[in-house]
Motif scaffolding. Sequence first.
Motif, PDB file in Angstrom:
ATOM      1  N   THR A 192       5.169   1.778   0.145  1.00 31.93           N
ATOM      2  CA  THR A 192       6.131   2.851  -0.160  1.00 31.93           C
ATOM      3  C   THR A 192       5.451   4.039   1.087  1.00 31.93           C
ATOM      4  OG1 THR A 192       4.646   4.411  -1.901  1.00 31.93           O
ATOM      5  CG2 THR A 192       6.793   2.585  -1.923  1.00 31.93           C
ATOM      6  N   ILE A 193       6.276   4.933   1.350  1.00 32.72           N
ATOM      7  CA  ILE A 193       6.431   6.024   2.548  1.00 32.72           C
ATOM      8  C   ILE A 193       7.067   7.639   1.795  1.00 32.72           C
ATOM      9  CG2 ILE A 193       5.832   7.258   4.792  1.00 32.72           C
ATOM     10  CD1 ILE A 193       5.353   4.529   5.924  1.00 32.72           C
ATOM     11  N   THR A 194       6.024   8.327   0.809  1.00 36.37           N
ATOM     12  CA  THR A 194       6.303   9.469   0.786  1.00 36.37           C
ATOM     13  C   THR A 194       5.356  10.455   2.159  1.00 36.37           C
ATOM     14  OG1 THR A 194       5.675   9.014  -1.867  1.00 36.37           O
ATOM     15  CG2 THR A 194       5.774  11.029  -1.067  1.00 36.37           C
ATOM     16  N   ILE A 195       7.082  11.849   2.435  1.00 34.49           N
ATOM     17  CA  ILE A 195       6.399  12.130   2.631  1.00 34.49           C
ATOM     18  C   ILE A 195       5.913  13.956   1.886  1.00 34.49           C
ATOM     19  CG2 ILE A 195       6.842  14.239   4.681  1.00 34.49           C
ATOM     20  CD1 ILE A 195       7.560  11.400   5.618  1.00 34.49           C
ATOM     21  N   LEU A 196       5.173  14.594   2.247  1.00 32.01           N
ATOM     22  CA  LEU A 196       5.270  15.569   1.589  1.00 32.01           C
ATOM     23  C   LEU A 196       4.974  16.989   3.272  1.00 32.01           C
ATOM     24  CD1 LEU A 196       4.190  18.069  -0.932  1.00 32.01           C
ATOM     25  CD2 LEU A 196       1.605  16.735  -0.015  1.00 32.01           C
ATOM     26  N   MET A 221       1.261  -1.096  -0.242  1.00 29.25           N
ATOM     27  CA  MET A 221       0.160   0.362   0.555  1.00 29.25           C
ATOM     28  C   MET A 221       0.833   1.267  -0.499  1.00 29.25           C
ATOM     29  SD  MET A 221      -1.655  -0.239   4.002  1.00 29.25           S
ATOM     30  CE  MET A 221      -2.621   1.083   3.321  1.00 29.25           C
ATOM     31  N   ASP A 222       0.711   2.182  -0.286  1.00 27.62           N
ATOM     32  CA  ASP A 222       1.107   3.289  -0.707  1.00 27.62           C
ATOM     33  C   ASP A 222       0.883   4.713   0.166  1.00 27.62           C
ATOM     34  OD1 ASP A 222       2.503   2.556  -2.594  1.00 27.62           O
ATOM     35  OD2 ASP A 222       1.586   2.765  -3.963  1.00 27.62           O
ATOM     36  N   ILE A 223       1.522   5.222   0.597  1.00 34.34           N
ATOM     37  CA  ILE A 223       0.811   5.628   2.159  1.00 34.34           C
ATOM     38  C   ILE A 223       1.564   7.392   2.024  1.00 34.34           C
ATOM     39  CG2 ILE A 223       1.459   6.263   4.397  1.00 34.34           C
ATOM     40  CD1 ILE A 223       0.904   3.531   5.047  1.00 34.34           C
ATOM     41  N   LEU A 224       0.317   8.406   1.764  1.00 32.01           N
ATOM     42  CA  LEU A 224       1.661   9.594   2.328  1.00 32.01           C
ATOM     43  C   LEU A 224       1.609  10.204   3.583  1.00 32.01           C
ATOM     44  CD1 LEU A 224       3.152  11.999   0.243  1.00 32.01           C
ATOM     45  CD2 LEU A 224      -0.389  12.906   0.841  1.00 32.01           C
ATOM     46  N   VAL A 225       2.308  10.998   4.423  1.00 30.58           N
ATOM     47  CA  VAL A 225       2.609  11.303   5.377  1.00 30.58           C
ATOM     48  C   VAL A 225       2.999  13.073   5.193  1.00 30.58           C
ATOM     49  CG1 VAL A 225       3.168  11.002   8.069  1.00 30.58           C
ATOM     50  CG2 VAL A 225       3.253   9.320   6.473  1.00 30.58           C
ATOM     51  N   CYS A 226       1.417  13.839   5.601  1.00 31.94           N
ATOM     52  CA  CYS A 226       1.432  15.018   5.856  1.00 31.94           C
ATOM     53  C   CYS A 226       2.890  15.625   6.720  1.00 31.94           C
ATOM     54  CB  CYS A 226       0.854  15.362   5.222  1.00 31.94           C
ATOM     55  SG  CYS A 226       0.321  15.374   3.518  1.00 31.94           S
ATOM     56  N   VAL A 227       3.699  16.413   7.013  1.00 25.48           N
ATOM     57  CA  VAL A 227       4.711  16.834   8.050  1.00 25.48           C
ATOM     58  C   VAL A 227       4.724  18.596   7.961  1.00 25.48           C
ATOM     59  CG1 VAL A 227       7.373  16.232   8.915  1.00 25.48           C
ATOM     60  CG2 VAL A 227       5.541  14.357   8.238  1.00 25.48           C
ATOM     61  N   LYS A 228       5.069  18.723   9.113  1.00 28.84           N
ATOM     62  CA  LYS A 228       4.992  20.328   9.155  1.00 28.84           C
ATOM     63  C   LYS A 228       6.130  20.394  10.061  1.00 28.84           C
ATOM     64  CE  LYS A 228       3.589  24.275  10.008  1.00 28.84           C
ATOM     65  NZ  LYS A 228       2.216  25.330  10.239  1.00 28.84           N
ATOM     66  N   GLN A 229       7.118  21.145   9.809  1.00 24.97           N
ATOM     67  CA  GLN A 229       8.383  20.909  10.897  1.00 24.97           C
ATOM     68  C   GLN A 229       7.293  23.041  11.515  1.00 24.97           C
ATOM     69  OE1 GLN A 229      12.003  23.935   9.110  1.00 24.97           O
ATOM     70  NE2 GLN A 229      13.059  22.480  10.259  1.00 24.97           N
ATOM     71  N   VAL A 230       7.791  22.849  12.693  1.00 24.46           N
ATOM     72  CA  VAL A 230       7.300  23.528  13.813  1.00 24.46           C
ATOM     73  C   VAL A 230       8.378  24.505  14.535  1.00 24.46           C
ATOM     74  CG1 VAL A 230       4.874  23.003  13.222  1.00 24.46           C
ATOM     75  CG2 VAL A 230       6.871  21.838  15.127  1.00 24.46           C
ATOM     76  N   PRO A 231       8.114  25.018  15.206  1.00 19.92           N
ATOM     77  CA  PRO A 231       9.316  25.151  16.148  1.00 19.92           C
ATOM     78  C   PRO A 231       8.923  24.591  17.585  1.00 19.92           C
ATOM     79  CG  PRO A 231       7.034  27.242  16.067  1.00 19.92           C
ATOM     80  CD  PRO A 231       7.461  26.104  14.951  1.00 19.92           C
ATOM     81  N   ASP A 232       9.516  23.872  18.350  1.00 17.76           N
ATOM     82  CA  ASP A 232       9.127  23.421  19.528  1.00 17.76           C
ATOM     83  C   ASP A 232       9.334  23.778  20.688  1.00 17.76           C
ATOM     84  OD1 ASP A 232       9.489  21.507  21.638  1.00 17.76           O
ATOM     85  OD2 ASP A 232      11.212  21.070  21.921  1.00 17.76           O
ATOM     86  N   THR A 233       7.554  24.558  20.120  1.00 17.61           N
ATOM     87  CA  THR A 233       6.659  25.392  21.172  1.00 17.61           C
ATOM     88  C   THR A 233       7.076  25.318  23.699  1.00 17.61           C
ATOM     89  OG1 THR A 233       4.827  24.385  21.217  1.00 17.61           O
ATOM     90  CG2 THR A 233       5.190  25.815  19.671  1.00 17.61           C
ATOM     91  N   THR A 234       7.571  24.185  23.043  1.00 22.64           N
ATOM     92  CA  THR A 234       8.024  23.642  24.706  1.00 22.64           C
ATOM     93  C   THR A 234       8.949  24.712  25.296  1.00 22.64           C
ATOM     94  OG1 THR A 234       9.176  21.860  24.136  1.00 22.64           O
ATOM     95  CG2 THR A 234       6.458  20.990  24.751  1.00 22.64           C
ATOM     96  N   PHE A 256      -2.859   7.227  -3.387  1.00 22.68           N
ATOM     97  CA  PHE A 256      -2.212   6.782  -2.131  1.00 22.68           C
ATOM     98  C   PHE A 256      -3.503   6.523  -1.773  1.00 22.68           C
ATOM     99  CE2 PHE A 256       0.591  10.422  -3.246  1.00 22.68           C
ATOM    100  CZ  PHE A 256       2.184   9.970  -2.867  1.00 22.68           C
ATOM    101  N   ASP A 257      -3.588   4.984  -1.017  1.00 21.48           N
ATOM    102  CA  ASP A 257      -3.950   4.412  -0.174  1.00 21.48           C
ATOM    103  C   ASP A 257      -4.443   5.164   1.553  1.00 21.48           C
ATOM    104  OD1 ASP A 257      -4.240   1.739  -2.082  1.00 21.48           O
ATOM    105  OD2 ASP A 257      -2.087   1.418  -1.244  1.00 21.48           O
ATOM    106  N   LEU A 258      -3.726   5.688   1.980  1.00 21.43           N
ATOM    107  CA  LEU A 258      -4.101   6.648   3.448  1.00 21.43           C
ATOM    108  C   LEU A 258      -3.122   7.711   2.740  1.00 21.43           C
ATOM    109  CD1 LEU A 258      -3.508   3.856   5.489  1.00 21.43           C
ATOM    110  CD2 LEU A 258      -5.919   4.782   4.511  1.00 21.43           C
ATOM    111  N   ILE A 259      -4.214   8.146   3.519  1.00 26.92           N
ATOM    112  CA  ILE A 259      -2.926  10.403   3.584  1.00 26.92           C
ATOM    113  C   ILE A 259      -3.369  10.375   4.960  1.00 26.92           C
ATOM    114  CG2 ILE A 259      -2.764  12.480   3.413  1.00 26.92           C
ATOM    115  CD1 ILE A 259      -4.473  11.947   0.511  1.00 26.92           C
ATOM    116  N   LEU A 260      -1.886  10.163   5.751  1.00 23.45           N
ATOM    117  CA  LEU A 260      -2.100  10.094   6.562  1.00 23.45           C
ATOM    118  C   LEU A 260      -0.890  12.075   7.485  1.00 23.45           C
ATOM    119  CD1 LEU A 260      -0.157   7.183   7.291  1.00 23.45           C
ATOM    120  CD2 LEU A 260      -2.587   7.085   7.464  1.00 23.45           C
ATOM    121  N   CYS A 261      -2.115  12.604   8.441  1.00 24.94           N
ATOM    122  CA  CYS A 261      -1.682  13.487   8.978  1.00 24.94           C
ATOM    123  C   CYS A 261      -1.374  13.690  10.648  1.00 24.94           C
ATOM    124  CB  CYS A 261      -2.252  14.225   8.802  1.00 24.94           C
ATOM    125  SG  CYS A 261      -2.914  14.562   7.170  1.00 24.94           S
TER     126      CYS A 261
END
Lengths: 261, 338
Positions: free
Chosen positions: A55-59, A1-14, A111-116
Amino acid sequence: MDILVCVKQVPDTTEIKIDRETNTLIRAGVPSIVNPFDAFALELGVRLKEKHGGTITILSMGPEQAKAALKECLSVGADKAVLLSDRAFGGSDTLATSYILSSAVKKLGKFDLILCGKQAIDGDTAQVGPEMAEHLGLPQVTYALDIDMKDGDVIVKRETETGYEMIKTKTPAVITVVKTEFEPRYATIKSKMAANKAVIPTITSADIEIDLTRAGLKGSPTKVKKTFTPSVKNSGVKIKEATGAEAAAKLVSLLDEAKLI
Amino acid sequence: MNTFEDYKNLWVYIETEDGAAKSVGLELLNPGRMLADANKEKLVAVVIGQNVEEVAKKAIAYGADEVLLIEGTEYKDYSTDAYANALNKLAIKYKPSVILIGATNNGRDVGPRLSCRLKTGLTADCTALAIDQESGNVAWTRPAFGGNLMATILCPNTRPQIGTVRPGVFKKNEPDYNRNAEIIRENITTPASDIRTTILEVVKTVGENAVNLEEAEIIVSGGRGLGKPENFAIIKGLANALGAAVGASRAAVDAGWIPHAHQVGQTGKTVGPKIYIACGISGAIQHLAGMSSSDTIIAINKDEDAPIFDIADYGLIGDLFEIVPALTEEIKKYKNTK
């Protein structure tokens, strides 16, 4: 299965502190990290891949520096990563961001799954995942604690206010992930070195089919009128007594006086 | 400038669970009244479910001028597809100017789906609502950056203006069951084939008698200072005496002392009870992000420098193993005398 994972770069708020003199956020020296919920989403994706292949693709959408976060994802199980970057995207609210991301997803393939992650820890909106599902016309399951595949169906353990529920849906689907019991894995020295060498392509508005009037600050229906730091509470009453019983009695009488109980 | 003449009235979506109104929808009728009056509009409650006429009547008792009621077997349990469809069609027909939705898991699931379908703005997890004096738009105020920053957001160019609002921030009006208002039934159906998710099983891990955290008026939370899982018994003892829900810090959850459903903080739940009692919790920013909007904060900790004392209204410095059981006894005594 082909998976897309959406990722954000964030400041470490802690790590963010407030300068009480100027009442502004001190951002200098605050490390940039992969949004923690996105890391949990990626870990669930990698586990699905280990079990079912694929496969896993990052966007990610963000500035060039966000490639550091993408390399981190490559070092913990993602196969490829794409950065979506364009000045025209700056100032996008969740509706515009989800429109841009979903336009890029259409371009990247099926993609079969889009994960966020359920939400990014800087904006804390939890809106981009469901809005992407709407733009793409896909079913969604939010607040996922675990994902499994069974007889071609997707089975999601979804967190509720009082526990969890098991939800069945079909691929393709969008799933947003909370903190799960599966801690994101660590990179190995070898995987880290390989990720560092990886070339991450950048795509811009020219590479996707997009109506730029729906992107960026101008394409965003919500506008930030002002930002401010929350008022500091006056430090409260301190109770320090010789025994626990005395402290407890004092508290109850104060609460009674203040008509709080 | 847009005038949006066609768009009027303020809607409050009354979320239901097992056929009953969740607290947050009734709470929102309170600020809803203030915002509706400011723009001389009607306060309309929206109720969706199966056999939920009692919820519609309750919404009237809590202040609604009118109720839009959608009933059907497909709405018995929440599903994104059925509820988004019902709300979307209702909004297209009636053109409300504002929609308030409780920021529960399901509220935050359907909100973005609805706003995106209507191509309008949605502001997440608001903790203050007002009317922007210059424009007459709703001024939505919400925390960001883990509670380090507050932002006020407007949605000036599209309608309806939609926001999800954090449970527990607003207080319910006193109900008046003599109030009369019209209940308008709307026949909006969602075909089974359009509902793409199925609930297989519902599991409640938060004890049967326990109040859930988002709805609780009082929360007693335990942290690392408890030392071991058995010691949560003293937290539960105090919670029982107060009729409170039990919360926990991330440290206690990560140590496996209590299920994640109890976790308060950035990676757990965001709560705003009337009283929050933190026992043996140092007050890391990620915990504060989940509870700092509580009305009254009581902290019990032996470390005088713990950051939790910076936001506590009442700070008890001492051994929680002495103070908490003593407090439980004091509360019982207090309740017996009242």
